[in-house]
Design an enzyme around this catalytic site. Structure first.
Site, PDB file in Angstrom:
ATOM      1  N   ASP A 226       1.144  -1.086   0.459  1.00 21.63           N
ATOM      2  CA  ASP A 226      -0.020   0.091  -0.377  1.00 21.63           C
ATOM      3  C   ASP A 226       1.171   1.319   0.111  1.00 21.63           C
ATOM      4  O   ASP A 226       1.735   1.388  -0.918  1.00 21.63           O
ATOM      5  CB  ASP A 226      -0.739   0.286   1.813  1.00 21.63           C
ATOM      6  CG  ASP A 226      -1.952   0.814   1.708  1.00 21.63           C
ATOM      7  OD1 ASP A 226      -1.957   1.467   0.674  1.00 21.63           O
ATOM      8  OD2 ASP A 226      -2.240   1.112   2.346  1.00 21.63           O
ATOM      9  N   GLY A 228       3.948   1.083   1.594  1.00 18.64           N
ATOM     10  CA  GLY A 228       5.127   0.997   1.680  1.00 18.64           C
ATOM     11  C   GLY A 228       5.755   1.112   2.768  1.00 18.64           C
ATOM     12  O   GLY A 228       7.490   0.142   2.887  1.00 18.64           O
ATOM     13  N   ASP A 282      -8.057  -9.161   4.733  1.00 18.25           N
ATOM     14  CA  ASP A 282      -8.843  -8.911   6.061  1.00 18.25           C
ATOM     15  C   ASP A 282      -9.247  -7.078   6.102  1.00 18.25           C
ATOM     16  O   ASP A 282      -8.139  -6.520   5.554  1.00 18.25           O
ATOM     17  CB  ASP A 282      -8.870  -9.667   7.451  1.00 18.25           C
ATOM     18  CG  ASP A 282      -7.987  -8.713   8.082  1.00 18.25           C
ATOM     19  OD1 ASP A 282      -6.938  -8.663   7.210  1.00 18.25           O
ATOM     20  OD2 ASP A 282      -8.319  -8.178   9.089  1.00 18.25           O
TER      21      ASP A 282
HETATM   22  P1  IMP Z   1       1.918  -0.199   3.088  1.00 16.03           P
HETATM   23  O1  IMP Z   1       2.932  -0.136   4.534  1.00 16.03           O
HETATM   24  O2  IMP Z   1       1.123   0.772   4.274  1.00 16.03           O
HETATM   25  O3  IMP Z   1       2.215  -1.029   2.750  1.00 16.03           O
HETATM   26  O4  IMP Z   1       0.685  -0.770   4.489  1.00 16.03           O
HETATM   27  C1  IMP Z   1       0.411  -2.744   3.992  1.00 16.03           C
HETATM   28  C2  IMP Z   1      -0.107  -3.623   4.768  1.00 16.03           C
HETATM   29  O5  IMP Z   1      -1.482  -2.560   4.962  1.00 16.03           O
HETATM   30  C3  IMP Z   1      -0.374  -4.751   4.366  1.00 16.03           C
HETATM   31  O6  IMP Z   1       0.452  -5.569   4.286  1.00 16.03           O
HETATM   32  C4  IMP Z   1      -1.729  -5.198   4.805  1.00 16.03           C
HETATM   33  O7  IMP Z   1      -1.489  -5.567   6.081  1.00 16.03           O
HETATM   34  C5  IMP Z   1      -2.875  -3.406   5.003  1.00 16.03           C
HETATM   35  N1  IMP Z   1      -3.242  -3.230   3.887  1.00 16.03           N
HETATM   36  C6  IMP Z   1      -3.535  -1.975   3.407  1.00 16.03           C
HETATM   37  N2  IMP Z   1      -4.166  -2.311   2.377  1.00 16.03           N
HETATM   38  C7  IMP Z   1      -5.125  -2.693   2.792  1.00 16.03           C
HETATM   39  C8  IMP Z   1      -6.733  -3.585   2.019  1.00 16.03           C
HETATM   40  O8  IMP Z   1      -6.608  -2.638   1.264  1.00 16.03           O
HETATM   41  N3  IMP Z   1      -7.376  -4.160   2.473  1.00 16.03           N
HETATM   42  C9  IMP Z   1      -6.766  -5.124   4.037  1.00 16.03           C
HETATM   43  N4  IMP Z   1      -4.708  -4.614   4.213  1.00 16.03           N
HETATM   44  C10 IMP Z   1      -4.486  -4.320   3.915  1.00 16.03           C
END
Ligand code: IMP
Ligand code: MG
Length: 311
Positions: A226, A228, A282
């Site tokens: 998402d 990152g 989830d």
């Molecule tokens: P980041 O650090 O923002 O890239 O977060 C990624 C983490 O957020 C992922 O491993 C998911 O656990 C959670 N996440 C981000 N977007 C979604 C979504 O649309 N649905 C479910 N979980 C999400």
């Protein structure tokens, strides 16, 4: 005398707009199939059931639907007993003449159980109601995961690979992906959590790997990238343990939300900036068991059953 099915109008209608349905229940079924991303054709073939000595067709049967991905014909039916008996007779005749053809007689109350039996439908009605749109169908996922596995197999030819999954969202993807990698493979998992209130994305390792990764070719497997931030911190921690190589494979990529520039080597699908669930992902621990990737209705997100759950 040999008996062969006839192709109907070509190509057979495969969208709601093109098809001229004989009955409203057929359109309803077509909409349900569209909802789940199951490809269909409407009455694509006619199967002769009886011919006279000159080859003239005396009786024939055109099943309502053909589900392309399942190689399955569907004949819809109502409760009118007379018609049901007649349809059963025709189906028996068809099966006897065309033993390779899969066909099912389906009553309306069985639509959803048929779809879930084939791994397509939502498992229970409550979650079904919460789904807003199926973004990526079960068969699209299956195809794409196969392609990713083949690509990884080519890229790592001659090597041994350590797959590291980040729990819990990755469970479905990991299980399917590893079966498409034709290499000597080990797997390991870790659980991480973000520090409360820390917007840098710093992560704490809740449950560490059991494998020593120094000198290994390692592929981190993620459900979704998402912003990152999480992955960025995780990669820095893993890199410090000096693997021979470190790459990333994610099923989903929400690139529009990326805050850190990360090399993501394998991407299943780019998706728009929407919250998605299913196939492991989830919302408050729910929906992981949906066999597809879907968006969820705002109302369902607003009142989850586990208000205080910590992820
Ligand atoms: P980041 O650090 O923002 O890239 O977060 C990624 C983490 O957020 C992922 O491993 C998911 O656990 C959670 N996440 C981000 N977007 C979604 C979504 O649309 N649905 C479910 N979980 C999400
Ligand atoms: Mg995750």
């Amino acid at each position: 005398m040999s008996i062969r099915p006839l192709e109907a109008r070509s190509p057979a209608p495969s969208t709601i707009d093109d098809a001229r349905f004989a009955h409203p229940s057929e359109e309803e079924f077509a909409r349900l199939l569209d909802f789940y991303g199951v490809r269909w054709q409407y009455e694509p073939r006619t199967f002769p059931l009886r011919q006279d000595d000159d080859g003239r067709v005396l009786e024939a049967f055109s099943p309502d639907f053909y589900l392309t991905d399942l190689d399955l014909y569907i004949e819809l039916t109502t409760l009118k007993q007379g018609l049901v008996t007649e349809k059963h007779r025709k189906l028996r005749a068809l099966r006897a003449l065309y033993p390779d053809v899969q066909i099912k007689l389906l009553h309306k109350k069985d639509y959803l159980s048929l779809l879930s039996k084939y791994g397509i439908g939502a498992v229970n009605e409550q979650e079904q109601m919460a789904v807003r749109e199926v973004l990526i169908s079960a068969s699209q996922i299956e195809r794409r995961v196969g392609e990713l596995g083949a690509e990884i197999t080519r890229d790592y030819r001659g090597k041994e690979l350590l797959l590291v999954g980040v729990l819990k969202g990755v469970t479905c993807f990991m299980a399917d992906l590893m079966r498409h990698i034709a290499l000597p493979v080990s797997i390991d998992f870790m659980t991480i959590s973000s520090y409360e209130g820390d917007r840098s994305g710093a992560v704490r390792i809740e449950q560490d790997l059991t494998e020593n990764i120094a000198g290994r070719d390692m592929l981190v497997v993620e459900d979704i990238v998402d912003t990152g931030m999480t992955l960025n911190h995780l990669l820095m921690q893993l890199q410090a343990r000096q693997p021979a190589s470190l790459r990333v494979c994610t099923l989903l990529d929400k690139r529009a939300r990326r805050l850190v520039d990360l090399p993501v080597d394998y991407v299943g699908f780019q998706i728009p900036d929407e919250f998605v669930v299913g196939y492991g992902l989830d919302y408050r621990q729910r929906f992981r068991n949906l066999p597809f990737i879907a968006t969820v209705r705002a109302e369902a997100l607003a009142r989850g059953p586990r208000e205080s759950a910590a992820e």
